[in-house]
Design a protein around this motif. Structure first.
Motif, PDB file in Angstrom:
ATOM      1  N   THR A   1       0.853  -1.183   0.000  1.00 15.87           N
ATOM      2  CA  THR A   1       0.000   0.000   0.000  1.00 15.87           C
ATOM      3  C   THR A   1       0.889   1.233   0.000  1.00 15.87           C
ATOM      4  O   THR A   1       1.845   1.323   0.781  1.00 15.87           O
ATOM      5  N   VAL A   2       0.603   2.166  -0.879  1.00 17.33           N
ATOM      6  CA  VAL A   2       1.326   3.434  -0.929  1.00 17.33           C
ATOM      7  C   VAL A   2       0.370   4.523  -0.446  1.00 17.33           C
ATOM      8  O   VAL A   2      -0.754   4.638  -0.948  1.00 17.33           O
ATOM      9  N   THR A   3       0.799   5.280   0.533  1.00 19.96           N
ATOM     10  CA  THR A   3      -0.019   6.356   1.082  1.00 19.96           C
ATOM     11  C   THR A   3       0.408   7.683   0.481  1.00 19.96           C
ATOM     12  O   THR A   3       1.602   8.011   0.457  1.00 19.96           O
ATOM     13  N   LEU A   4      -0.551   8.442  -0.020  1.00 21.11           N
ATOM     14  CA  LEU A   4      -0.297   9.751  -0.618  1.00 21.11           C
ATOM     15  C   LEU A   4      -0.846  10.826   0.308  1.00 21.11           C
ATOM     16  O   LEU A   4      -2.026  10.802   0.667  1.00 21.11           O
ATOM     17  N   VAL A   5      -0.014  11.761   0.689  1.00 16.23           N
ATOM     18  CA  VAL A   5      -0.420  12.830   1.596  1.00 16.23           C
ATOM     19  C   VAL A   5      -0.143  14.173   0.938  1.00 16.23           C
ATOM     20  O   VAL A   5       0.976  14.442   0.498  1.00 16.23           O
ATOM     21  N   GLY A   6      -1.164  15.009   0.851  1.00 17.61           N
ATOM     22  CA  GLY A   6      -1.036  16.331   0.247  1.00 17.61           C
ATOM     23  C   GLY A   6      -0.608  17.365   1.272  1.00 17.61           C
ATOM     24  O   GLY A   6      -1.204  17.481   2.339  1.00 17.61           O
ATOM     25  N   SER A   7       0.414  18.134   0.932  1.00 18.04           N
ATOM     26  CA  SER A   7       0.938  19.169   1.818  1.00 18.04           C
ATOM     27  C   SER A   7       0.812  20.528   1.140  1.00 18.04           C
ATOM     28  O   SER A   7       0.826  20.626  -0.086  1.00 18.04           O
ATOM     29  N   ILE A   8       0.698  21.582   1.947  1.00 16.34           N
ATOM     30  CA  ILE A   8       0.773  22.945   1.422  1.00 16.34           C
ATOM     31  C   ILE A   8       2.160  23.514   1.722  1.00 16.34           C
ATOM     32  O   ILE A   8       2.449  24.656   1.432  1.00 16.34           O
ATOM     33  N   HIS A   9       3.015  22.682   2.304  1.00  9.93           N
ATOM     34  CA  HIS A   9       4.414  23.010   2.573  1.00  9.93           C
ATOM     35  C   HIS A   9       4.607  24.034   3.677  1.00  9.93           C
ATOM     36  O   HIS A   9       5.739  24.459   3.922  1.00  9.93           O
ATOM     37  N   VAL A  10       3.546  24.454   4.339  1.00 12.07           N
ATOM     38  CA  VAL A  10       3.672  25.391   5.453  1.00 12.07           C
ATOM     39  C   VAL A  10       2.774  24.927   6.591  1.00 12.07           C
ATOM     40  O   VAL A  10       1.797  24.206   6.385  1.00 12.07           O
ATOM     41  N   GLY A  11       3.128  25.343   7.807  1.00 11.96           N
ATOM     42  CA  GLY A  11       2.294  25.045   8.954  1.00 11.96           C
ATOM     43  C   GLY A  11       1.295  26.156   9.197  1.00 11.96           C
ATOM     44  O   GLY A  11       1.530  27.321   8.877  1.00 11.96           O
ATOM     45  N   PHE A  12       0.129  25.781   9.770  1.00 19.87           N
ATOM     46  CA  PHE A  12      -0.914  26.759  10.062  1.00 19.87           C
ATOM     47  C   PHE A  12      -1.769  26.233  11.207  1.00 19.87           C
ATOM     48  O   PHE A  12      -1.714  25.044  11.562  1.00 19.87           O
ATOM     49  N   ASP A  13      -2.575  27.111  11.798  1.00 21.53           N
ATOM     50  CA  ASP A  13      -3.431  26.732  12.920  1.00 21.53           C
ATOM     51  C   ASP A  13      -4.376  25.603  12.521  1.00 21.53           C
ATOM     52  O   ASP A  13      -4.998  25.649  11.458  1.00 21.53           O
ATOM     53  N   GLY A  14      -4.467  24.585  13.360  1.00 22.61           N
ATOM     54  CA  GLY A  14      -5.385  23.484  13.114  1.00 22.61           C
ATOM     55  C   GLY A  14      -4.802  22.366  12.286  1.00 22.61           C
ATOM     56  O   GLY A  14      -5.496  21.396  11.982  1.00 22.61           O
ATOM     57  N   LEU A  15      -3.520  22.463  11.923  1.00 23.07           N
ATOM     58  CA  LEU A  15      -2.907  21.429  11.100  1.00 23.07           C
ATOM     59  C   LEU A  15      -2.668  20.142  11.883  1.00 23.07           C
ATOM     60  O   LEU A  15      -2.882  19.046  11.382  1.00 23.07           O
ATOM     61  N   TYR A  16      -2.206  20.285  13.116  1.00 23.51           N
ATOM     62  CA  TYR A  16      -1.887  19.116  13.931  1.00 23.51           C
ATOM     63  C   TYR A  16      -2.833  19.015  15.123  1.00 23.51           C
ATOM     64  O   TYR A  16      -3.316  20.026  15.620  1.00 23.51           O
ATOM     65  N   PRO A  17      -3.097  17.790  15.609  1.00 18.33           N
ATOM     66  CA  PRO A  17      -2.550  16.518  15.127  1.00 18.33           C
ATOM     67  C   PRO A  17      -3.217  16.078  13.834  1.00 18.33           C
ATOM     68  O   PRO A  17      -4.377  16.381  13.580  1.00 18.33           O
TER      69      PRO A  17
ATOM     70  N   GLY B   1       1.660  34.509   8.786  1.00 18.21           N
ATOM     71  CA  GLY B   1       1.658  33.564   9.893  1.00 18.21           C
ATOM     72  C   GLY B   1       1.897  32.111   9.528  1.00 18.21           C
ATOM     73  O   GLY B   1       1.787  31.234  10.390  1.00 18.21           O
ATOM     74  N   TYR B   2       2.252  31.821   8.267  1.00 20.69           N
ATOM     75  CA  TYR B   2       2.527  30.449   7.856  1.00 20.69           C
ATOM     76  C   TYR B   2       4.012  30.148   8.036  1.00 20.69           C
ATOM     77  O   TYR B   2       4.864  30.991   7.747  1.00 20.69           O
ATOM     78  N   ASP B   3       4.313  28.946   8.497  1.00 27.74           N
ATOM     79  CA  ASP B   3       5.690  28.594   8.831  1.00 27.74           C
ATOM     80  C   ASP B   3       6.144  27.387   8.014  1.00 27.74           C
ATOM     81  O   ASP B   3       5.651  26.273   8.231  1.00 27.74           O
ATOM     82  N   PRO B   4       7.089  27.559   7.080  1.00 30.22           N
ATOM     83  CA  PRO B   4       7.546  26.424   6.270  1.00 30.22           C
ATOM     84  C   PRO B   4       8.231  25.334   7.088  1.00 30.22           C
ATOM     85  O   PRO B   4       8.266  24.176   6.674  1.00 30.22           O
ATOM     86  N   ASP B   5       8.752  25.689   8.249  1.00 34.29           N
ATOM     87  CA  ASP B   5       9.392  24.680   9.103  1.00 34.29           C
ATOM     88  C   ASP B   5       8.388  23.763   9.779  1.00 34.29           C
ATOM     89  O   ASP B   5       8.761  22.748  10.365  1.00 34.29           O
ATOM     90  N   GLN B   6       7.103  24.108   9.725  1.00 37.31           N
ATOM     91  CA  GLN B   6       6.060  23.311  10.356  1.00 37.31           C
ATOM     92  C   GLN B   6       5.134  22.654   9.343  1.00 37.31           C
ATOM     93  O   GLN B   6       4.080  22.137   9.711  1.00 37.31           O
ATOM     94  N   GLY B   7       5.511  22.660   8.067  1.00 35.34           N
ATOM     95  CA  GLY B   7       4.700  22.008   7.047  1.00 35.34           C
ATOM     96  C   GLY B   7       4.703  20.497   7.218  1.00 35.34           C
ATOM     97  O   GLY B   7       5.542  19.924   7.924  1.00 35.34           O
ATOM     98  N   ILE B   8       3.770  19.815   6.556  1.00 36.18           N
ATOM     99  CA  ILE B   8       3.634  18.365   6.714  1.00 36.18           C
ATOM    100  C   ILE B   8       4.878  17.634   6.244  1.00 36.18           C
ATOM    101  O   ILE B   8       5.310  16.647   6.856  1.00 36.18           O
ATOM    102  N   ASP B   9       5.490  18.110   5.169  1.00 37.92           N
ATOM    103  CA  ASP B   9       6.703  17.453   4.680  1.00 37.92           C
ATOM    104  C   ASP B   9       7.820  17.513   5.721  1.00 37.92           C
ATOM    105  O   ASP B   9       8.473  16.508   6.020  1.00 37.92           O
ATOM    106  N   MET B  10       8.024  18.693   6.331  1.00 39.14           N
ATOM    107  CA  MET B  10       9.043  18.822   7.360  1.00 39.14           C
ATOM    108  C   MET B  10       8.668  18.033   8.609  1.00 39.14           C
ATOM    109  O   MET B  10       9.530  17.447   9.277  1.00 39.14           O
ATOM    110  N   HIS B  11       7.374  17.994   8.921  1.00 37.83           N
ATOM    111  CA  HIS B  11       6.886  17.251  10.091  1.00 37.83           C
ATOM    112  C   HIS B  11       7.300  15.780  10.006  1.00 37.83           C
ATOM    113  O   HIS B  11       7.851  15.215  10.968  1.00 37.83           O
ATOM    114  N   PHE B  12       7.046  15.163   8.865  1.00 34.61           N
ATOM    115  CA  PHE B  12       7.381  13.745   8.734  1.00 34.61           C
ATOM    116  C   PHE B  12       8.883  13.528   8.527  1.00 34.61           C
ATOM    117  O   PHE B  12       9.421  12.508   8.954  1.00 34.61           O
ATOM    118  N   PHE B  13       9.545  14.475   7.892  1.00 32.99           N
ATOM    119  CA  PHE B  13      10.992  14.346   7.730  1.00 32.99           C
ATOM    120  C   PHE B  13      11.683  14.318   9.085  1.00 32.99           C
ATOM    121  O   PHE B  13      12.611  13.527   9.307  1.00 32.99           O
TER     122      PHE B  13
END
Length: 297
Positions: A54-70, A162-174
């Motif tokens: 199974t391959v999981t595909l996750v779409g990111s906007i490359h930045v972090g924002f309120d309500g992204l996590y968990p 207020g968007y933070d590229p260091d908190q994007g989904i790609d960086m989160h999983f990396f």
């Protein structure tokens, strides 16, 4: 909007660059569903079934924002069960400072040319409204091509909003990759080349759109974030690409969306034919729409 497509389909530009001035301003089973008010986001992901994996595909906007996590538990569970993390760029092999150098090298004009030489007189006059208010930045930008100025300013504006590229989904999983193998589905030099080869009129259009958005103090990502939170793939495709179906936008749409999606889909198909569970994090714009990866699988 052209910049929306760029923000949703490309890694964010580096937060800072040496010498830059201070800021101016197969079958798919989607478990992305519309969010209910005051409930956690359902996320933006698909589980794709291969012959033996199974391959999981996750779409990111490359930045972090309120309500992204968990992130939703199905997404987190898929990551826990994966052995490979695939991203647009393999950040352990192409760190941000290396990407920044590639961008600078690809965007720097020959010594005898300036930004003025790359713009029509009408566009140059429009740019002067910005330059008058931001002299230090304008001096810095004078040695770069229009695409770079547009991308730099869009990243800068998203940080101001207020968007933070260091908190994007790609960086989160990396950051949580552990012992997983990390694969880049493309190299930074390929992405920079795609931007650098855009026709001059398209680069000019990118810059003018960005300057106009800044004048309006417009948060271009706000609607994209809302649609992402709702898991609304069709709405996101419409928001990003509805204005790109015209001859003036054809070069950038083909370079940044269509051709890249074709290459990415082939890579995902190869993983589906294998046995390893791969967790793929790409810009959300790559998955949606008639030319998106999901439609191609």
């Amino acid at each position: 909007c052209l910049l929306l497509a760029l923000l949703g389909c490309a890694p964010q530009p580096p937060k800072s660059i040496k010498g830059s001035p201070p800021s101016a301003t197969a079958s798919t089973d989607a478990y992305a569903a519309r969010a209910e008010p005051d409930k956690p986001s359902p996320g933006f992901a698909w589980s794709v079934l291969g012959t033996s994996t199974t391959v999981t595909l996750v779409g990111s906007i490359h930045v972090g924002f309120d309500g992204l996590y968990p992130l939703p538990e199905p997404v987190q569970a898929a990551f826990r069960g994966s052995t490979t993390l695939a991203m647009e760029l393999a950040l352990d092999q192409e760190p941000p400072e290396q990407v920044a150098k590639l961008m600078i090298d690809g965007a720097t004009l020959p010594p005898e040319k300036t930004l003025h030489d790359c713009l029509s007189e009408k566009a140059w006059l429009r740019y002067q409204r910005f330059a008058t208010q931001h002299a230090d930045e304008a001096k810095f930008f004078n040695r770069f091509r229009p695409w770079f100025v547009a991308v730099f300013l869009s990243g800068e504006q998203s940080s101001i909003n207020g968007y933070d590229p260091d908190q994007g989904i790609d960086m989160h999983f990396f950051k949580q990759r552990g012992s997983r193998r990390v694969i880049g589905v493309e190299r930074a030099e390929d992405h920079v080349r795609a931007l650098a080869e855009l026709p001059p009129e398209t680069q000019e259009l990118m810059l003018i759109e960005q300057l106009d958005a800044m004048d309006r103090s417009e948060d271009e990502l706000a609607q994209v974030v809302r649609l992402w939170k709702a898991g609304d793939a069709d709405g996101l495709a419409h928001e990003m690409f509805s204005e790109l179906d015209s001859s003036q936008y054809a070069p950038v749409y083909d370079a940044l969306i269509v051709r890249r999606n074709e290459r990415m889909t082939k890579q995902i198909e190869a993983w589906l034919a294998g046995k390893d569970p791969v967790f793929v994090v790409l810009g959300a714009g790559h998955f949606v729409g008639k030319d998106g990866i999901v439609a191609r699988l």
